[in-house]
Enzyme design. Structure first.
Site, PDB file in Angstrom:
ATOM      1  N   HIS A   7       0.952  -1.130  -0.037  1.00  0.00           N
ATOM      2  CA  HIS A   7      -0.065   0.113  -0.076  1.00  0.00           C
ATOM      3  C   HIS A   7       0.840   1.304   0.080  1.00  0.00           C
ATOM      4  CE1 HIS A   7      -4.181  -1.758   1.315  1.00  0.00           C
ATOM      5  NE2 HIS A   7      -3.405  -2.531   0.593  1.00  0.00           N
ATOM      6  N   TYR A  35      -9.211   4.936   7.515  1.00  0.00           N
ATOM      7  CA  TYR A  35      -9.494   4.994   9.008  1.00  0.00           C
ATOM      8  C   TYR A  35     -10.563   6.176   9.096  1.00  0.00           C
ATOM      9  CZ  TYR A  35      -5.143   2.734  10.026  1.00  0.00           C
ATOM     10  OH  TYR A  35      -3.960   1.839  10.044  1.00  0.00           O
ATOM     11  N   PRO A  37      -4.554  -0.580  18.609  1.00  0.00           N
ATOM     12  CA  PRO A  37      -4.120  -1.140  17.290  1.00  0.00           C
ATOM     13  C   PRO A  37      -4.264   0.182  16.003  1.00  0.00           C
ATOM     14  CG  PRO A  37      -6.189  -1.813  17.984  1.00  0.00           C
ATOM     15  CD  PRO A  37      -5.734  -1.082  19.124  1.00  0.00           C
ATOM     16  N   TYR A  63       3.621   6.388  10.034  1.00  0.00           N
ATOM     17  CA  TYR A  63       2.876   5.039   9.885  1.00  0.00           C
ATOM     18  C   TYR A  63       3.746   3.967   9.087  1.00  0.00           C
ATOM     19  CZ  TYR A  63      -1.444   2.818   7.904  1.00  0.00           C
ATOM     20  OH  TYR A  63      -2.423   2.028   7.826  1.00  0.00           O
TER      21      TYR A  63
END
Ligand code: APR
Ligand code: PHB
Length: 416
Positions: A80, A209, A300, A392
């Site tokens: 990704h 998200y 998470p 990230y």
């Protein structure tokens, strides 16, 4: 009663726990000629099927390759280059690769990582005892600590040079130090995630998200046929409170945006995950080294749990290799400090993502405005998006362990 069977009585590194940390460590050590035994209190089937987050940083992929356990990951992992953040239906893409000079993340489920590591460890002659419950560690102040464990109805003792406590949050390793030696810091969030696996093609190419007035949601995936989705729920909820129709209804609402449809499919599994941040300091007591969830837990939201476990493992592996091959214990002495800089960076990022994206009933209006402003900054300030992207994909935590940590707020202050 001690038995007299063919089980090893002694090894160089005694490893408690066959999660990602313990298995990876055992394999990396083996490849350098350093012996280890892994003790795992669950069955092989149980450890291979526990559902957990499935997001791998490049560092983690590289380490799995180094361990020779990445053939399936290289074939099946989904690379990704970006991630979508949504605020009440307004989406913003964080272009991970563009913002980080080409870094990306790979989606590959943790149970698959575990299966690959166990297969690799066993095919290279490794010793893993499943359903072997470590019950205590003694002699940590000596050159030869002992792990006591029970297996197949008998008690056994394993002597080693070092003990790797890779036994997760509920393990016994932390208790082996004198009371009060380990200082712990934690934060329990007032919400949980209900996670589902659904037999349906993902409705998105990149993870979404979402913050929504009704609560957080996440659209992730496992393959071209299986979607992984989460909704924020109440800590008192059980899966019975969430019939399939309710889950889909909330997912449609929370993830929804103009000209986009979430596809539904049969739900194969439902689980509820609590949300917690936790850090143990230091991560070493004498000849005991804690790694992974035994030392720290993150919520998470940043997908960091497995990656932190892998990063600890790499640090511990390098230190043990220097000890055995070069008779140099400097890295062992520095283990805890080296890990903790990175751990706190990842804690801050996971907390930032969590607090930006979750909803709390009764939250003060002031806090809600701050939350919206954080999101707005991401959509208007490339530097803010870059900070998120670097955290990230894992670059920021790598730098933190190299000693050049910068907090998000410092970065934002400097660049916007
Ligand atoms: N004796 C033997 N094994 C034990 C004991 C014990 N007394 N206590 C716990 N274990 C085992 C658990 O059954 C588990 O399989 O230790 C293992 C720890 O594995 P993980 O919990 O997977 O921890 P870790 O290897 O640090 O990996 C962290 O896993 O928990 C997820 O989201 C988390 O992705 C992160 C990663
Ligand atoms: C998952 O795919 O399970 C997943 C991905 C990213 C997260 C959490 C979970 O942040």
């Amino acid at each position: 009663m001690e038995t007299h069977d063919s089980r090893p009585r002694r090894t160089q590194v005694g490893i408690i726990g066959a999660g990602p940390a313990g298995l990876l460590l055992s394999q990396l050590l083996h490849q350098q000629g350093i012996t280890s035994v892994v003790l795992e209190n669950r069955s092989r089937e149980r450890v291979e099927t526990r559902q957990r987050a499935g997001l791998l940083e490049q560092n983690t992929v590289d380490l799995l390759r180094e361990a020779g356990a990445a053939a399936r990951l290289d074939r099946l992992g989904l690379v990704h280059d970006g991630v979508l953040l949504s605020y009440n239906g307004r989406r913003h893409r964080v272009a991970l690769s563009e913002l980080t000079s080409g870094s990306h993340v790979t989606i590959y489920a943790q149970p698959e990582v575990i299966k690959d590591l166990i297969t690799r460890r066993l095919e290279t002659g490794g010793t893993i005892f499943f359903e072997a419950d470590a019950t205590g560690i003694e002699g940590l102040e000596t050159d030869s600590p002992t792990i006591h464990y029970s297996h197949e109805g008998e008690t056994h003792a394993l002597q080693c040079d070092f003990v790797a406590g890779c036994d997760g949050f509920h393990g016994i390793s932390r208790q082996a130090a004198p009371a009060g030696f380990f200082k712990t810091y934690d934060k329990i969030y007032p919400y949980c995630w209900l996670g589902i696996l659904a037999r349906v093609a993902p409705s998105t190419d990149e993870l979404i998200y979402a913050f929504h007035e009704r609560g957080f949601a996440l659209h992730s995936m496992r393959s071209s046929e299986i979607s992984r989705l989460y909704v924020q729920c109440d800590p008192a909820d059980t899966v019975e409170d969430w019939p399939d129709a309710r889950i889909w209804e909330e997912l449609h609402l929370r993830l929804g945006t103009a000209n986009w449809t979430l596809q539904e499919g049969p739900i194969l599994e439902k689980t509820i995950t609590p949300m917690r941040s936790f850090v143990t300091e230091p991560m070493q007591y004498q000849r005991l080294f804690l790694a992974g969830d035994a030392a720290h837990i993150v919520p998470p939201t940043g997908g960091k749990g497995l990656n932190m476990a892998a990063a600890d493992t790499k640090t511990l592996f390098d230190a043990l290799r220097a000890y055995y091959q070069d008779a140099d214990s400097t890295l062992l002495h520095n283990y805890s400090a080296a890990c903790l800089r990175r751990v706190w960076r990842v804690q801050e990022f996971s907390n930032y993502m969590t607090e930006m994206l979750h909803q709390l009933p009764g939250k003060p209006a002031f806090d809600q405005h701050l939350q919206q402003s954080r999101f707005d900054l991401l959509t208007t300030c490339e530097a803010a998006s870059r900070v998120v992207a670097e955290n990230y994909v894992g670059i920021a935590s790598q730098r933190a362990s190299e000693g050049v940590a910068a907090t998000i707020s410092e970065n934002l202050g400097l660049s916007c």
